[in-house]
Design an enzyme around this catalytic site. Structure first.
Site, PDB file in Angstrom:
ATOM      1  N   LEU A 216       0.829  -1.206   0.000  1.00  0.00           N
ATOM      2  CA  LEU A 216       0.000   0.000   0.000  1.00  0.00           C
ATOM      3  C   LEU A 216       0.868   1.263   0.000  1.00  0.00           C
ATOM      4  O   LEU A 216       2.041   1.223   0.374  1.00  0.00           O
ATOM      5  CB  LEU A 216      -0.926  -0.032   1.208  1.00  0.00           C
ATOM      6  CG  LEU A 216      -1.863  -1.258   1.229  1.00  0.00           C
ATOM      7  CD1 LEU A 216      -2.440  -1.502   2.611  1.00  0.00           C
ATOM      8  CD2 LEU A 216      -2.976  -1.080   0.204  1.00  0.00           C
ATOM      9  N   PRO A 217       0.299   2.406  -0.415  1.00  0.00           N
ATOM     10  CA  PRO A 217       1.128   3.591  -0.653  1.00  0.00           C
ATOM     11  C   PRO A 217       1.563   4.366   0.580  1.00  0.00           C
ATOM     12  O   PRO A 217       2.565   5.080   0.540  1.00  0.00           O
ATOM     13  CB  PRO A 217       0.245   4.460  -1.553  1.00  0.00           C
ATOM     14  CG  PRO A 217      -1.155   4.048  -1.210  1.00  0.00           C
ATOM     15  CD  PRO A 217      -1.070   2.577  -0.923  1.00  0.00           C
TER      16      PRO A 217
ATOM     17  N   THR B  10       5.954   0.529   2.613  1.00  0.00           N
ATOM     18  CA  THR B  10       6.976   1.365   3.234  1.00  0.00           C
ATOM     19  C   THR B  10       6.278   2.512   3.955  1.00  0.00           C
ATOM     20  O   THR B  10       5.861   3.498   3.339  1.00  0.00           O
ATOM     21  CB  THR B  10       7.963   1.909   2.192  1.00  0.00           C
ATOM     22  OG1 THR B  10       8.654   0.811   1.588  1.00  0.00           O
ATOM     23  CG2 THR B  10       8.992   2.826   2.838  1.00  0.00           C
TER      24      THR B  10
ATOM     25  N   LYS C  49      14.607  -0.065   6.223  1.00  0.00           N
ATOM     26  CA  LYS C  49      14.243   0.425   4.888  1.00  0.00           C
ATOM     27  C   LYS C  49      14.360   1.945   4.826  1.00  0.00           C
ATOM     28  O   LYS C  49      14.864   2.504   3.840  1.00  0.00           O
ATOM     29  CB  LYS C  49      12.811  -0.008   4.561  1.00  0.00           C
ATOM     30  CG  LYS C  49      12.263   0.552   3.239  1.00  0.00           C
ATOM     31  CD  LYS C  49      12.951  -0.047   2.041  1.00  0.00           C
ATOM     32  CE  LYS C  49      12.554   0.639   0.740  1.00  0.00           C
ATOM     33  NZ  LYS C  49      11.130   0.502   0.415  1.00  0.00           N
TER      34      LYS C  49
END
Length: 328
Positions: free
Chosen positions: A79-80, A113, A192
């Site tokens: 997902l964004p 992320t 990340k």
């Protein structure tokens, strides 16, 4: 589901068929047992239809994450942003948790992320609502081509036994040697964010160096060859040199069309500056990086373009679109 076995025969749910999710979901469907069912959920009808019409294998669609939870054993989300993750998991009417009974034995593989704190907040709600469920934060790195090729890197946070259980599933989307347990819950996302930040900081330095070389009259290919044979080498100098014609497959070769946009790059950079603030880590580049991306999303040279289009802020109009930094 041991780490040496292939992906288990189960019902798989995949939520999010965007730039990264489309390729990831494709590889899952192609590499899980042919007898396994896969159910996808995507708000964008054209992306959903394209996936279902082009990917071979047993496929169904779901109207909501709740439906995915009701029908699936293994649930992967791509997902964004954090808000989307929270809605997908926590919406009381349509969210994943709304479709789980308290004793559900689900495996949630959350590959978005987002901020580590946001993920930990979702994890807490999952643990409260479904104590028997298992959850990993597992953001990926590599970009859109590796997502389609199934060669992503996974940076994972969570219990080691759950990581081992999930490895055969992640191996459908990433290289087996690049499935890395980074620590406990949230560690995958922190890793990340640090990686992304270092990559973009080095890219800014590459932009400055290449622009200086061009102004001096150096051949950009020769300059980049020397950088890559010397201590200035970085991932972007190898794969994404910002000067068109230097790297055949760089976004510059496509005039910075498509790919990971500056708006998304601004978001992931802000995640890192926020993380540094949260843990009390000293930062010098953070405010500069925030400023560059704030200018990029407002500039017609970069807005809605691939993130490495920020080279234009350095190379065009004598850099007048950039600010000045004062060191006290």
């Amino acid at each position: 589901m041991g780490s040496t076995a292939g992906p288990p025969d189960a019902t798989y749910g995949f939520i999010g068929l965007g730039n990264m999710g489309f390729g990831m979901a494709k590889n899952v469907r192609q590499k899980i047992p042919s007898s396994s069912k896969m159910i996808v959920c995507e708000l964008n009808k054209s992306a959903r239809d394209e996936f279902c019409n082009t990917i071979e294998g047993t496929l169904e669609t779901a109207e909501s994450p709740k439906e995915i939870a009701e029908k699936c054993d293994i649930i992967i989300s791509s997902l964004p942003n954090a808000k989307a993750v929270e809605i997908v998991y926590l919406d009381p009417s349509t969210g994943l948790l709304a479709g789980c009974s308290k004793d559900s034995k689900k495996l949630f593989l959350e590959t978005s992320t987002i901020e580590a704190t946001a993920s930990l907040g979702v994890l807490k709600k999952v643990q409260e609502a479904v104590p028997s469920a298992e959850f990993l934060d597992a953001p990926v790195s590599g970009g859109i081509p590796p997502a389609h090729a199934g060669t992503l890197t996974f940076m994972v946070g969570g219990p080691e036994d759950v990581f081992e259980k999930a490895k055969p599933i992640m191996s459908t989307m990433g290289k087996a040697e690049n499935l890395i347990l980074c620590g406990g819950s949230g560690a995958g996302l922190a890793t990340k964010q640090i990686n992304n930040y270092i990559a973009y900081c080095s890219y800014v330095a590459l932009c400055e160096g290449m622009n200086t070389g061009l102004k001096f009259g150096l051949d950009p290919k020769t300059l980049n060859n020397v950088i890559n044979a010397s201590s200035g080498q970085c991932w972007n100098s190898i794969h994404m040199n910002p000067v068109k014609g230097v790297c055949a497959n760089s976004s510059a070769s496509r005039d910075f069309k498509g790919g990971f946009k500056v708006e998304l790059a601004q978001g992931v950079t802000r995640q890192m500056t926020k993380l540094m603030e949260e843990v009390g880590a000293k930062s010098m580049f953070g405010p500069v990086m925030d400023d560059i991306w704030a200018r990029a999303v407002e500039s017609p040279m970069c807005r809605e373009q691939e993130s490495r289009s920020i080279f234009r802020l350095f190379a065009e109009e004598n850099g007048s679109s950039l600010g000045k930094v004062k060191v006290e």
